[in-house]
Design a protein around this motif. Structure first.
Motif, PDB file in Angstrom:
ATOM      1  N   THR A  56       0.843  -1.210   0.000  1.00  0.00           N
ATOM      2  CA  THR A  56       0.000   0.000   0.000  1.00  0.00           C
ATOM      3  C   THR A  56       0.870   1.250   0.000  1.00  0.00           C
ATOM      4  O   THR A  56       0.610   2.209  -0.742  1.00  0.00           O
ATOM      5  N   HIS A  57       1.931   1.219   0.787  1.00  0.00           N
ATOM      6  CA  HIS A  57       2.848   2.366   0.865  1.00  0.00           C
ATOM      7  C   HIS A  57       3.470   2.653  -0.511  1.00  0.00           C
ATOM      8  O   HIS A  57       3.520   3.807  -0.951  1.00  0.00           O
ATOM      9  N   LEU A  58       3.928   1.597  -1.194  1.00  0.00           N
ATOM     10  CA  LEU A  58       4.536   1.782  -2.523  1.00  0.00           C
ATOM     11  C   LEU A  58       3.536   2.387  -3.507  1.00  0.00           C
ATOM     12  O   LEU A  58       3.890   3.232  -4.339  1.00  0.00           O
ATOM     13  N   GLN A  59       2.283   1.963  -3.397  1.00  0.00           N
ATOM     14  CA  GLN A  59       1.264   2.509  -4.306  1.00  0.00           C
ATOM     15  C   GLN A  59       0.968   3.976  -3.970  1.00  0.00           C
ATOM     16  O   GLN A  59       0.766   4.797  -4.873  1.00  0.00           O
ATOM     17  N   HIS A  60       0.954   4.313  -2.683  1.00  0.00           N
ATOM     18  CA  HIS A  60       0.715   5.710  -2.298  1.00  0.00           C
ATOM     19  C   HIS A  60       1.841   6.618  -2.791  1.00  0.00           C
ATOM     20  O   HIS A  60       1.590   7.776  -3.158  1.00  0.00           O
ATOM     21  N   GLU A  61       3.059   6.095  -2.831  1.00  0.00           N
ATOM     22  CA  GLU A  61       4.196   6.893  -3.327  1.00  0.00           C
ATOM     23  C   GLU A  61       3.995   7.312  -4.783  1.00  0.00           C
ATOM     24  O   GLU A  61       4.556   8.297  -5.231  1.00  0.00           O
ATOM     25  N   HIS A  62       3.216   6.513  -5.513  1.00  0.00           N
ATOM     26  CA  HIS A  62       2.995   6.784  -6.939  1.00  0.00           C
ATOM     27  C   HIS A  62       1.521   7.034  -7.237  1.00  0.00           C
ATOM     28  O   HIS A  62       1.026   6.655  -8.289  1.00  0.00           O
ATOM     29  N   TYR A  63       0.813   7.666  -6.306  1.00  0.00           N
ATOM     30  CA  TYR A  63      -0.641   7.817  -6.421  1.00  0.00           C
ATOM     31  C   TYR A  63      -1.079   8.576  -7.671  1.00  0.00           C
ATOM     32  O   TYR A  63      -2.179   8.392  -8.160  1.00  0.00           O
ATOM     33  N   LYS A  64      -0.185   9.420  -8.213  1.00  0.00           N
ATOM     34  CA  LYS A  64      -0.554  10.201  -9.399  1.00  0.00           C
ATOM     35  C   LYS A  64      -0.691   9.306 -10.633  1.00  0.00           C
ATOM     36  O   LYS A  64      -1.302   9.690 -11.617  1.00  0.00           O
ATOM     37  N   TYR A  65      -0.068   8.156 -10.609  1.00  0.00           N
ATOM     38  CA  TYR A  65      -0.050   7.263 -11.778  1.00  0.00           C
ATOM     39  C   TYR A  65      -0.976   6.066 -11.621  1.00  0.00           C
ATOM     40  O   TYR A  65      -1.377   5.469 -12.613  1.00  0.00           O
ATOM     41  N   ILE A  66      -1.270   5.722 -10.383  1.00  0.00           N
ATOM     42  CA  ILE A  66      -2.135   4.557 -10.134  1.00  0.00           C
ATOM     43  C   ILE A  66      -3.590   5.018 -10.162  1.00  0.00           C
ATOM     44  O   ILE A  66      -4.017   5.839  -9.357  1.00  0.00           O
ATOM     45  N   LEU A  67      -4.332   4.508 -11.135  1.00  0.00           N
ATOM     46  CA  LEU A  67      -5.695   4.969 -11.365  1.00  0.00           C
ATOM     47  C   LEU A  67      -6.690   4.272 -10.450  1.00  0.00           C
ATOM     48  O   LEU A  67      -7.673   4.870 -10.028  1.00  0.00           O
ATOM     49  N   ALA A  68      -6.442   2.990 -10.188  1.00  0.00           N
ATOM     50  CA  ALA A  68      -7.358   2.230  -9.334  1.00  0.00           C
ATOM     51  C   ALA A  68      -6.678   0.946  -8.886  1.00  0.00           C
ATOM     52  O   ALA A  68      -5.782   0.436  -9.561  1.00  0.00           O
ATOM     53  N   THR A  69      -7.108   0.467  -7.745  1.00  0.00           N
ATOM     54  CA  THR A  69      -6.623  -0.818  -7.236  1.00  0.00           C
ATOM     55  C   THR A  69      -7.818  -1.618  -6.743  1.00  0.00           C
ATOM     56  O   THR A  69      -8.680  -1.082  -6.049  1.00  0.00           O
ATOM     57  N   THR A  70      -7.865  -2.883  -7.139  1.00  0.00           N
ATOM     58  CA  THR A  70      -8.922  -3.774  -6.655  1.00  0.00           C
ATOM     59  C   THR A  70      -8.283  -4.878  -5.839  1.00  0.00           C
ATOM     60  O   THR A  70      -7.317  -5.509  -6.281  1.00  0.00           O
ATOM     61  N   HIS A  71      -8.810  -5.080  -4.653  1.00  0.00           N
ATOM     62  CA  HIS A  71      -8.285  -6.110  -3.760  1.00  0.00           C
ATOM     63  C   HIS A  71      -9.303  -7.232  -3.638  1.00  0.00           C
ATOM     64  O   HIS A  71     -10.477  -6.983  -3.406  1.00  0.00           O
ATOM     65  N   VAL A  72      -8.831  -8.460  -3.840  1.00  0.00           N
ATOM     66  CA  VAL A  72      -9.709  -9.634  -3.703  1.00  0.00           C
ATOM     67  C   VAL A  72      -9.072 -10.582  -2.691  1.00  0.00           C
ATOM     68  O   VAL A  72      -7.882 -10.878  -2.781  1.00  0.00           O
ATOM     69  N   HIS A  73      -9.856 -11.059  -1.722  1.00  0.00           N
ATOM     70  CA  HIS A  73      -9.367 -12.061  -0.777  1.00  0.00           C
ATOM     71  C   HIS A  73      -9.568 -13.423  -1.428  1.00  0.00           C
ATOM     72  O   HIS A  73     -10.697 -13.891  -1.566  1.00  0.00           O
ATOM     73  N   LEU A  74      -8.486 -14.054  -1.837  1.00  0.00           N
ATOM     74  CA  LEU A  74      -8.588 -15.320  -2.574  1.00  0.00           C
ATOM     75  C   LEU A  74      -8.971 -16.487  -1.668  1.00  0.00           C
ATOM     76  O   LEU A  74      -9.723 -17.365  -2.068  1.00  0.00           O
ATOM     77  N   ASN A  75      -8.405 -16.502  -0.487  1.00  0.00           N
ATOM     78  CA  ASN A  75      -8.758 -17.513   0.515  1.00  0.00           C
ATOM     79  C   ASN A  75      -8.344 -16.966   1.882  1.00  0.00           C
ATOM     80  O   ASN A  75      -8.098 -15.766   2.020  1.00  0.00           O
ATOM     81  N   LYS A  76      -8.249 -17.835   2.870  1.00  0.00           N
ATOM     82  CA  LYS A  76      -7.966 -17.382   4.244  1.00  0.00           C
ATOM     83  C   LYS A  76      -6.630 -16.623   4.338  1.00  0.00           C
ATOM     84  O   LYS A  76      -6.487 -15.690   5.112  1.00  0.00           O
ATOM     85  N   ASP A  77      -5.664 -17.026   3.524  1.00  0.00           N
ATOM     86  CA  ASP A  77      -4.318 -16.456   3.632  1.00  0.00           C
ATOM     87  C   ASP A  77      -3.926 -15.521   2.484  1.00  0.00           C
ATOM     88  O   ASP A  77      -3.160 -14.589   2.678  1.00  0.00           O
ATOM     89  N   LEU A  78      -4.425 -15.832   1.286  1.00  0.00           N
ATOM     90  CA  LEU A  78      -3.901 -15.147   0.095  1.00  0.00           C
ATOM     91  C   LEU A  78      -4.820 -14.053  -0.432  1.00  0.00           C
ATOM     92  O   LEU A  78      -6.048 -14.181  -0.394  1.00  0.00           O
ATOM     93  N   CYS A  79      -4.179 -13.024  -0.943  1.00  0.00           N
ATOM     94  CA  CYS A  79      -4.894 -11.897  -1.538  1.00  0.00           C
ATOM     95  C   CYS A  79      -4.417 -11.699  -2.972  1.00  0.00           C
ATOM     96  O   CYS A  79      -3.300 -12.072  -3.333  1.00  0.00           O
TER      97      CYS A  79
END
Ligand code: NI
Length: 138
Positions: free
Chosen positions: A74-97
């Protein structure tokens, strides 16, 4: 929409047969559609090679239980917020995203951001789909 032109060209018979097989396997409506997409793919490839303004999609699969990883990504994406248009987060299972990040900018810059995300410990898979902002595709 651009005006259509009819062209003819010469090609070795063996290559022609390979082309026909590729068209048939790829489910294109016809040979013209297949060749149009080949040309467009080449244009996009050159745009990435020449470090043009581009558009890409980064997909990450990671273990969210890994200490600090979610925060770091999340921190790395915030550093480049001007270029990142959108982020979608999906919880794949109990451990993985999975996180899918839509990004627009110079090709080398997108590649750098991709590399910095992909190299984090706990990222199990990362892919970058190199696309286009649409310039010169018609
Ligand atoms: Ni999650």
């Amino acid at each position: 929409m651009s005006k259509l032109v009819r062209i003819s060209f010469s090609i070795e018979e063996s290559l022609f047969h390979k082309l026909e097989k590729m068209v048939a396997k790829s489910n294109y409506a016809n040979r013209s559609e297949f060749i149009r997409d080949l040309v467009r793919n080449k244009i996009v490839e050159k745009q990435w090679d020449k470090n043009c303004q581009t558009f890409g999609t980064i997909t990450l699969i990671y273990d969210h239980l890994r200490t600090h990883l979610s925060h770091t990504l999340t921190h790395l994406q915030h550093e480049h917020y001007k270029y990142i248009l959108a982020t979608t987060h999906v919880h794949l299972n109990k451990d993985l995203c999975s996180e899918v990040i839509l990004i627009k900018g110079r090709a080398k810059f997108i590649q750098q951001i991709f590399d910095s995300l992909r190299q984090q410990k706990g990222v199990l898979h990362a892919s970058l789909s190199m696309s286009s902002i649409g310039k010169d595709l018609t």
